[in-house]
Design a protein around this motif. Structure first.
Motif, PDB file in Angstrom:
ATOM      1  N   UNK A 198       0.940  -1.260   0.060  1.00 15.98           N
ATOM      2  CA  UNK A 198       0.071  -0.199  -0.260  1.00 15.98           C
ATOM      3  C   UNK A 198       1.023   1.024  -0.312  1.00 15.98           C
ATOM      4  N   UNK A 199       2.274   1.354   0.319  1.00 21.69           N
ATOM      5  CA  UNK A 199       3.357   2.014   0.700  1.00 21.69           C
ATOM      6  C   UNK A 199       3.908   2.390  -1.136  1.00 21.69           C
ATOM      7  N   UNK A 200       3.858   1.229  -1.676  1.00 26.11           N
ATOM      8  CA  UNK A 200       4.765   1.059  -2.067  1.00 26.11           C
ATOM      9  C   UNK A 200       4.723   1.082  -3.768  1.00 26.11           C
ATOM     10  N   UNK A 201       3.641   0.420  -3.803  1.00 20.00           N
ATOM     11  CA  UNK A 201       2.187   0.431  -5.834  1.00 20.00           C
ATOM     12  C   UNK A 201       2.262   2.646  -5.475  1.00 20.00           C
ATOM     13  N   UNK A 202       1.863   3.503  -4.490  1.00 18.66           N
ATOM     14  CA  UNK A 202       1.840   4.664  -4.860  1.00 18.66           C
ATOM     15  C   UNK A 202       2.991   5.656  -5.697  1.00 18.66           C
ATOM     16  N   UNK A 203       4.216   4.735  -4.621  1.00 17.75           N
ATOM     17  CA  UNK A 203       5.507   5.111  -5.570  1.00 17.75           C
ATOM     18  C   UNK A 203       5.500   4.970  -6.604  1.00 17.75           C
ATOM     19  N   UNK A 204       6.113   3.525  -6.415  1.00 23.03           N
ATOM     20  CA  UNK A 204       6.334   3.135  -8.535  1.00 23.03           C
ATOM     21  C   UNK A 204       5.337   4.383  -9.708  1.00 23.03           C
ATOM     22  N   UNK A 205       3.978   4.452  -9.024  1.00 21.19           N
ATOM     23  CA  UNK A 205       2.965   4.776  -9.846  1.00 21.19           C
ATOM     24  C   UNK A 205       2.981   6.237 -10.299  1.00 21.19           C
ATOM     25  N   UNK A 206       3.759   6.493  -9.811  1.00 18.57           N
ATOM     26  CA  UNK A 206       3.882   7.716  -8.866  1.00 18.57           C
ATOM     27  C   UNK A 206       5.781   8.495 -10.584  1.00 18.57           C
ATOM     28  N   UNK A 207       6.979   7.931 -10.146  1.00 16.40           N
ATOM     29  CA  UNK A 207       7.479   7.864 -11.046  1.00 16.40           C
ATOM     30  C   UNK A 207       7.383   7.521 -12.050  1.00 16.40           C
ATOM     31  N   UNK A 208       6.645   5.829 -12.457  1.00 14.41           N
ATOM     32  CA  UNK A 208       6.466   5.991 -14.305  1.00 14.41           C
ATOM     33  C   UNK A 208       5.125   7.015 -15.172  1.00 14.41           C
ATOM     34  N   UNK A 209       4.799   7.413 -13.991  1.00 12.81           N
ATOM     35  CA  UNK A 209       3.479   8.375 -14.984  1.00 12.81           C
ATOM     36  C   UNK A 209       4.859   9.581 -15.175  1.00 12.81           C
ATOM     37  N   UNK A 210       5.479   9.488 -14.197  1.00 12.55           N
ATOM     38  CA  UNK A 210       6.311  10.798 -14.436  1.00 12.55           C
ATOM     39  C   UNK A 210       6.839  11.288 -15.684  1.00 12.55           C
ATOM     40  N   UNK A 211       8.105   9.792 -15.524  1.00 18.70           N
ATOM     41  CA  UNK A 211       8.157   8.875 -17.655  1.00 18.70           C
ATOM     42  C   UNK A 211       7.437   9.527 -18.524  1.00 18.70           C
ATOM     43  N   UNK A 212       5.962   9.199 -18.343  1.00 13.11           N
ATOM     44  CA  UNK A 212       5.069   9.922 -19.578  1.00 13.11           C
ATOM     45  C   UNK A 212       5.269   8.538 -20.597  1.00 13.11           C
ATOM     46  N   UNK A 213       5.829   6.995 -19.934  1.00 14.88           N
ATOM     47  CA  UNK A 213       5.531   5.750 -20.809  1.00 14.88           C
ATOM     48  C   UNK A 213       4.717   4.912 -20.930  1.00 14.88           C
ATOM     49  N   UNK A 214       3.557   4.693 -21.074  1.00 14.78           N
ATOM     50  CA  UNK A 214       3.154   3.543 -21.008  1.00 14.78           C
ATOM     51  C   UNK A 214       3.469   2.750 -20.371  1.00 14.78           C
TER      52      UNK A 214
END
Length: 372
Positions: A19-35
């Protein structure tokens, strides 16, 4: 839109960490702008899969068991061109994902390893035994045996191109999967680079067993390197044994115990040599290793006949020498026999001869369906 990046997370009872790590991982990937997609391979008895699904991860229930099995399941279901591996327990920092992917995006590498030992490590993140002894020692052994050239063989944060991953015949189900992946990458010639990463104390209880998991890694490395496990000791034993026998037979004939020791080492060395050659031939036949001059020599159709000839000659020489000893004993009235050196030689030659004969039959079984 098909994902460009797949992050594979193996989970087992990680409801607090996920519950802590998934939002952090998603945040990093979304900032990369890659599907992207996040694949959680789960074998939990708690709420980990429900939490992961609610946060947008694709959850696959693991049917088998083990760390390696979880990743193999995740790889089969990954759709991205680039795959990121990391433990979801908070020990690895999602902020390092772009650093891992950069060498893949730029075409510099096929496989990227994180290295905790060259990066930033929080106090208490890794036990002293692992940091100073276990991990460096196992990494050194892996580099020595397989020339991988890495500094942190058991770092679980990695990234790899999917087409490169498909070249690796990965099979290990347990923790030794981490070593298998590095070994196969080195053997298949994947361009591998390391990037320093951050390492934090994990969230929740560790599932590692230091000595059991360490042994599994060492066990795999030894079984993957039959030349060092079998052939090198065999050559040493046989050379030492032959040297001792020659010394005791021709130079110091009174050294009977040395002669016996030399005979024992020679016979032991040949047995180990047979195991080593058989292991190498088996690996080639099963597609686990590439042919070498050694394996090509023993995979020839005529190896049985040649072995029967060489082994048969050795056996016959031993038998004739034995007959000579018997005749000498008979002519002396069957009294005390003072030909112990010759008797040891008979034992050595006949045993070696029979060993060569049966080894030739054994190795030829692999060639039953080969070319005639």
């Amino acid at each position: 839109m098909e994902p460009e990046i797949t992050v594979v997370l193996p989970t087992m009872n990680e409801e607090e960490a996920i519950s802590i790590m998934l939002p952090r991982i998603k945040g990093v990937l979304e900032r990369m702008g890659v599907p992207y997609e996040i694949v959680v391979v789960d074998k939990s008895t708690d709420r980990t899969p429900e939490i992961a699904k609610s946060m947008g991860a694709r959850v696959i229930m693991q049917e088998g068991k083990g760390y390696g099995d979880a990743y193999l399941t995740g790889f089969r279901n990954a759709r991205g061109r680039f795959i990121v591996m990391m433990d979801p327990d908070g020990s690895y920092d999602p902020g390092d994902i772009p650093k891992l992917l950069e060498p893949l995006f730029s075409g510099e590498a096929d496989f990227v390893m994180g290295t905790r030992l060259k990066g930033e490590m929080d106090d208490g993140a890794m036990p002293w035994l692992h940091r100073r002894i276990g991990n460096p020692l196992l990494t050194w052994i892996l580099n020595f045996l397989f020339k991988a050239g890495i500094s942190d063989a058991h770092c679980g944060m990695r990234a790899i191109r999917k087409d490169a991953l498909e070249k690796l015949p990965l099979q290990c189900k347990g923790m030794e999967f981490a070593s298998e992946m590095v070994i196969e990458a080195a053997r298949r010639g994947l361009r591998t680079v390391e990037v320093p990463i951050r390492y934090h104390p994990r969230i929740g209880e560790s599932k590692l067993s230091s000595f059991r998991d360490g042994w599994r890694h060492l066990r795999l490395m030894l079984l993957y390197s039959p030349s060092y496990l079998f052939l090198l000791p065999a050559v040493v034993f046989m050379a030492l044994g032959a040297g001792l026998m020659g010394y005791a037979y021709f130079i110091k004939p009174e050294r009977l115990h040395t002669l016996i020791l030399g005979s024992a080492l020679t016979l032991l060395g040949f047995q180990i040599l047979g195991f080593g050659i058989s292991a190498r031939v088996y690996a080639v036949k099963e597609g686990l290793d590439e042919p070498t001059r050694l394996t090509r020599f023993f995979m020839r159709y005529s190896i049985l006949e040649e072995g029967l000839l060489v082994g048969g000659l050795m056996f016959l020489v031993g038998v004739f020498l034995g007959i000579y000893i018997f005749l000498e004993w008979s002519s002396s009235g069957y009294g005390a026999l003072f030909m112990l050196r010759e008797a040891v030689l008979v034992l050595t030659l006949t045993t070696l001869g029979l060993s060569v004969i049966f080894f030739s039959f054994f190795i030829s079984i692999y060639m039953l369906k080969g070319e005639h």
